[in-house]
Motif scaffolding. Structure first.
Motif, PDB file in Angstrom:
ATOM      1  N   LYS A  50       0.838  -1.054  -0.054  1.00  0.00           N
ATOM      2  CA  LYS A  50      -0.115  -0.048   0.002  1.00  0.00           C
ATOM      3  C   LYS A  50       0.934   1.124  -0.097  1.00  0.00           C
ATOM      4  CE  LYS A  50      -2.122   1.079   3.825  1.00  0.00           C
ATOM      5  NZ  LYS A  50      -3.423   0.976   4.950  1.00  0.00           N
ATOM      6  N   VAL A  51       1.896   1.126   0.614  1.00  0.00           N
ATOM      7  CA  VAL A  51       2.883   2.471   0.738  1.00  0.00           C
ATOM      8  C   VAL A  51       3.810   2.507  -0.547  1.00  0.00           C
ATOM      9  CG1 VAL A  51       5.008   3.211   1.885  1.00  0.00           C
ATOM     10  CG2 VAL A  51       2.949   2.450   3.052  1.00  0.00           C
ATOM     11  N   ALA A  52       4.337   1.296  -0.966  1.00  0.00           N
ATOM     12  CA  ALA A  52       5.313   1.146  -2.076  1.00  0.00           C
ATOM     13  C   ALA A  52       4.807   1.378  -3.401  1.00  0.00           C
ATOM     14  CB  ALA A  52       6.503   0.167  -1.845  1.00  0.00           C
ATOM     15  N   LEU A  53       3.988   0.585  -3.732  1.00  0.00           N
ATOM     16  CA  LEU A  53       3.555   0.548  -5.144  1.00  0.00           C
ATOM     17  C   LEU A  53       2.987   1.683  -5.764  1.00  0.00           C
ATOM     18  CD1 LEU A  53       1.984  -3.145  -5.156  1.00  0.00           C
ATOM     19  CD2 LEU A  53       4.126  -2.393  -5.642  1.00  0.00           C
ATOM     20  N   PRO A  54       2.205   2.466  -5.169  1.00  0.00           N
ATOM     21  CA  PRO A  54       1.695   3.839  -5.703  1.00  0.00           C
ATOM     22  C   PRO A  54       3.066   4.792  -6.007  1.00  0.00           C
ATOM     23  CG  PRO A  54       0.315   3.103  -3.780  1.00  0.00           C
ATOM     24  CD  PRO A  54       1.315   2.189  -3.835  1.00  0.00           C
ATOM     25  N   LEU A  55       3.904   4.721  -5.039  1.00  0.00           N
ATOM     26  CA  LEU A  55       5.127   5.696  -5.164  1.00  0.00           C
ATOM     27  C   LEU A  55       5.863   5.015  -6.414  1.00  0.00           C
ATOM     28  CD1 LEU A  55       6.434   6.275  -1.707  1.00  0.00           C
ATOM     29  CD2 LEU A  55       5.759   8.226  -3.395  1.00  0.00           C
ATOM     30  N   LEU A  56       5.989   3.912  -6.571  1.00  0.00           N
ATOM     31  CA  LEU A  56       6.862   3.299  -7.849  1.00  0.00           C
ATOM     32  C   LEU A  56       5.963   3.723  -9.069  1.00  0.00           C
ATOM     33  CD1 LEU A  56       7.465  -0.224  -6.437  1.00  0.00           C
ATOM     34  CD2 LEU A  56       9.346   1.762  -6.604  1.00  0.00           C
TER      35      LEU A  56
END
Length: 270
Positions: A50-56
């Motif tokens: 939830k934290v990492a994938l949108p930023l990527l």
């Protein structure tokens, strides 16, 4: 990574500049082979994603991790961090293919979480380097050095409580508990019920988990002592009371095994 990936590297640098503090949303308590309990917290795969994938995605990056054969032909989780330019960073995380589907699935989840955290640069697990330090006697050893008489008295009291043979007799070997000290029928029922509520039904998987939790190899649950059965029941019931119990038990067992390898206890039979 054998070829230059300037676009991927630049995008990943922007992602890492925006990484927030990651909430470690799960805590487990385990016991080492020496009987010393400790707790640690970590971020679940769901929270990490939830934290990492949108930023990527915001910077043209995507991450995939799939189970399959590794470079040595054995089972592994193969992962890729890909950039919209076509550049990619790939690797693999070896896992064991032994056990039932729940156990293997838990290992895959475990590997996906570690690979994603490592590639992005997030600290998904609590820093426990202080617990890994081994510069001097451990707490139990220091206590024994300070008060040897107290330790002997405690050992004598424990011998009396277990109704063991006279002190001159050799202590029982693992699986050879004194009469009356073995696992009881109600405890065996509770153990079976707890494993069932977690979703672990394969006999070999259950024995591996029980052996890891109590700290010695078991060929049957009937080899447990009362105390070991009590510890196993408490652990299983704790796991069963939380979310995703099958995955949680897999992660807990893996954590105990990793800890024992780190502390020099990796010679236990698998």
């Amino acid at each position: 990574m054998s070829e230059p990936t300037p676009a991927l590297a630049a995008a990943l640098a922007k992602v890492q500049a925006k990484l927030p503090d990651l909430e470690r949303d799960r805590t487990v308590t385990v016991e080492t082979k020496r009987g010393e309990p400790y707790s640690y917290s970590y971020a679940t795969l769901a929270n990490l994603s939830k934290v990492a994938l949108p930023l990527l995605a915001e910077h043209g990056l995507s991450f995939v991790a799939m189970p399959g054969a590794g470079s040595d032909g054995k089972m592994a989780v193969r992962y890729s961090l890909m950039h919209e330019s076509g550049e990619s960073l790939t690797g693999e995380f070896p896992i064991s293919g032994e056990g039932g589907i729940q156990v293997i699935g838990g290992r895959i989840t475990y590997a996906r979480r570690y690979c994603l955290a490592a590639v992005v640069g997030l600290a998904a697990d609590e820093d426990d380097e202080s617990r890994l330090a081994d510069d001097g006697p451990r707490p139990a050893q220091r206590k024994a050095q300070r008060s040897p008489r107290g330790s002997a008295a405690q050992q004598g009291a424990a011998t009396t409580r277990r109704s063991t043979p006279p002190p001159a007799s050799a202590p029982p070997l693992p699986g050879e508990q004194p009469a009356g000290d073995g696992v009881t029928a109600p405890q065996l029922t509770k153990i079976a019920t707890a494993f069932g509520s977690i979703g672990w039904n394969d006999r070999d998987d259950k024995l591996r988990a029980a052996s890891t939790i109590v700290g010695r190899p078991l060929e049957s649950s009937k080899e447990l002592s009362k105390a070991e059965a009590h510890t196993l029941i408490e652990t299983l019931e704790m796991v069963a009371s939380g979310p995703d119990p099958a995955d949680k038990l897999t992660e807990l067992v893996s954590a105990v095994r990793e800890r024992e390898v780190t502390e020099g206890g990796g010679d236990r039979g698998q």
